[in-house]
Scaffold this active site. Structure first.
Site, PDB file in Angstrom:
ATOM      1  N   PRO A 277      26.020 131.310  36.888  1.00  0.00           N
ATOM      2  CA  PRO A 277      25.715 131.770  35.520  1.00  0.00           C
ATOM      3  C   PRO A 277      24.308 131.329  35.127  1.00  0.00           C
ATOM      4  O   PRO A 277      24.045 130.143  34.967  1.00  0.00           O
ATOM      5  CB  PRO A 277      26.785 131.087  34.663  1.00  0.00           C
ATOM      6  N   ASP A 453      21.229 127.013  36.683  1.00  0.00           N
ATOM      7  CA  ASP A 453      22.663 127.243  36.872  1.00  0.00           C
ATOM      8  C   ASP A 453      23.414 126.488  35.775  1.00  0.00           C
ATOM      9  O   ASP A 453      23.415 125.260  35.747  1.00  0.00           O
ATOM     10  CB  ASP A 453      23.074 126.739  38.264  1.00  0.00           C
ATOM     11  N   HIS A 454      24.046 127.239  34.877  1.00  0.00           N
ATOM     12  CA  HIS A 454      24.686 126.614  33.719  1.00  0.00           C
ATOM     13  C   HIS A 454      25.942 125.826  34.095  1.00  0.00           C
ATOM     14  O   HIS A 454      26.475 125.071  33.273  1.00  0.00           O
ATOM     15  CB  HIS A 454      25.031 127.677  32.669  1.00  0.00           C
ATOM     16  N   ARG A 455      26.406 125.968  35.322  1.00  0.00           N
ATOM     17  CA  ARG A 455      27.512 125.117  35.776  1.00  0.00           C
ATOM     18  C   ARG A 455      27.026 123.693  36.003  1.00  0.00           C
ATOM     19  O   ARG A 455      27.793 122.729  35.860  1.00  0.00           O
ATOM     20  CB  ARG A 455      28.107 125.655  37.086  1.00  0.00           C
ATOM     21  N   ILE A 457      23.685 122.552  34.834  1.00  0.00           N
ATOM     22  CA  ILE A 457      22.754 122.097  33.808  1.00  0.00           C
ATOM     23  C   ILE A 457      23.143 122.724  32.475  1.00  0.00           C
ATOM     24  O   ILE A 457      23.158 123.965  32.350  1.00  0.00           O
ATOM     25  CB  ILE A 457      21.310 122.496  34.180  1.00  0.00           C
TER      26      ILE A 457
END
Length: 483
Positions: A277, A453-455, A457
């Site tokens: 994401p 990567d929102h997983r 950060i």
């Protein structure tokens, strides 16, 4: 005599295919263990392949420009005394036919099956390989029909239709598969041309590229002339399809096969975009002091001979910001459902090359001095432009820099390099009106875009990381005080 086969190896992590760029040997050449026989393009690099045994080249199984799957045989080599017979390699069921062919042939090593005798001279991928041991002869359509108790299809003529090549030899169309190299077969398929209908002009009755293009042109010409020659009155074409559309369309489009770097890049970007994401944040700031420092470093005699540019200091600023925000430097392990924190930085640098965009990385960039980082950047770029980047140089990256500013672009929303946590796009540095010390002045300004990567950060960590990079470049003395 023994025929040994060399298969396409996996020269890169997870490689599934490679394109043969150039052969350095030809059939009949003597090769030795460790000798480079060809150059192939792997995931994103050109790699030379050495052969692991001695012998004489028997056959090259693929033409230059062909994409080959890992594990496929690409070259066969004759080893051992040339006078040894190869009867032990022939199955017992084929012994009578082989014995007959051997008796009629002038040389014992040239053993043929009667069913394919018309294919001589043997091309790559056709005829009988001396290493073949259990190949079944193909059955003609009539034999299959007889076994099934049914008549042959009506479209198969009772007698083969003879065609004549330019050298005056007759060949039965349909009696054997047309001879053509793999690239020519693909060209015919793309143009919708049946190879069996083409009169070959190549040596040994081989269909050439020119033959296919000529057949395609001949197929188009009747379509244009037919309405005038065959009909007493003009034939009205459908309104939505103009009568001249076919020949005109031929020059309006060009189709380029997706392979090599472009294919791998496309697959990687699709996988990354729909797996991780993405979040992208932007920051615009004043880099006037950094640009002054760049000029001072260029004039420093201790750094003479080094390539000093803004990207060097931006890379150093990123390394300082990672030290202040170590959780940024991580990867996502989907199988183990774990976040893997990296205590090293392999800094990727996106580089445009004649073969396409590649992202080699500087190993352990966090441990390098400014001089060492400059040397590593220069070497990386030079190697990439020469097409000599190895697969190892592009593996295990942790974070990437892409400099779109060199093209005059302000910034963009870059897609993550697969397996990495973030990518920083560096925009163009431009002289702009900027409020400095309470007054509007012309200042050097740029915009950075950080995709992550929102997983791994969240917004807070990503924002602090990006702000720290900008803070270092606004006040480059922090390269020392924050280091």
């Amino acid at each position: 005599m023994t025929i040994r086969e060399f298969k396409m190896p996996d020269v890169g992590e997870g490689l599934t295919e490679a394109e043969i760029l150039k052969w350095f040997v030809q059939p009949g050449d003597t090769v030795t263990d460790g000798q480079v026989v060809c150059e192939v393009e792997t995931a994103k690099a050109a790699v030379e392949l050495p052969i692991p045994f001695d012998g004489v080249v028997h056959a090259l199984l693929f033409e230059e420009g062909t994409t080959v799957d890992v594990g496929q045989v690409i070259i066969s080599v004759q080893t051992g005394p040339s006078g040894e017979a190869a009867e032990a390699e022939v199955p017992a069921a084929e012994a009578p036919a082989t014995a007959t062919a051997t008796a009629a042939a002038p040389a014992p090593a040239q053993v043929e099956e009667p069913a394919v005798a018309a294919r001589q001279p043997v091309l790559v991928g056709y005829g009988v390989s001396q290493a073949s041991t259990k190949r079944r002869p193909r059955k003609a359509a009539g034999d299959v029909a007889a076994q099934n108790g049914t008549a042959a299809p009506a479209v198969v003529p009772a007698q083969p239709v003879a065609t004549v090549t330019q050298n005056g030899t007759a060949a039965a169309a349909g009696a054997a598969r047309a001879l053509a190299k793999p690239p020519v077969r693909k060209l015919a398929k793309d143009l919708g041309i049946d190879l069996a209908t083409i009169v070959p002009t190549g040596d040994g009755g081989v269909v050439t590229r020119e033959d296919v293009h000529a057949a395609a042109a001949a197929a188009i010409a009747p379509q244009v002339a037919a309405p005038v020659a065959a009909a007493p009155a003009p034939v009205q074409a459908p309104a939505e399809v103009p009568a001249q559309a076919a020949p005109a369309q031929a020059g309006r489009e060009t189709r380029i096969p997706v392979k090599g770097v472009r294919k791998v890049t496309a697959q990687a970007m699709v996988g990354s975009a729909f797996t991780a994401p993405h979040v992208t944040e932007f920051i615009t700031f004043d880099v006037t002091r950094t640009m002054k420092l760049v000029q001072e470093l260029k004039e420093d005699p201790d750094l003479a001979g080094l390539r000093i540019n803004p990207l060097l200091l931006i890379a150093k600023a990123v390394l300082v910001a990672i030290r202040r925000n170590p959780d940024v430097n991580a990867s996502w392990d989907e199988a183990a459902q774990e976040i893997v924190l990296k205590h090293y930085v392999n800094l990727g640098i996106a580089a445009a090359t004649p073969r396409g965009l590649i992202v080699p990385n500087i190993k352990d960039a966090h441990a390098l001095t400014l001089r060492e980082l400059s040397e590593a950047l220069s070497g990386l770029v030079a190697t990439a432009r020469d097409g000599k980047t190895s697969p190892a140089d592009m593996q295990n990256g942790t974070l990437t820099l892409t400099n779109v500013g060199v093209f005059g672009v302000d910034t963009g929303t870059p897609i993550l390099n697969p397996g990495e946590s973030a990518i920083l796009a560096v925009g163009a540095i431009k002289l702009q009106p900027w409020v400095h010390k309470g007054k509007v002045k012309p200042r050097q300004v740029t915009t950075l875009a950080l995709s992550f990567d929102h997983r791994l950060i969240d917004g807070e960590l990503g924002s602090r990381f990006l702000a720290d990079i900008a803070a270092v470049l606004e006040h480059p003395r922090r390269l020392v005080t924050w280091a």
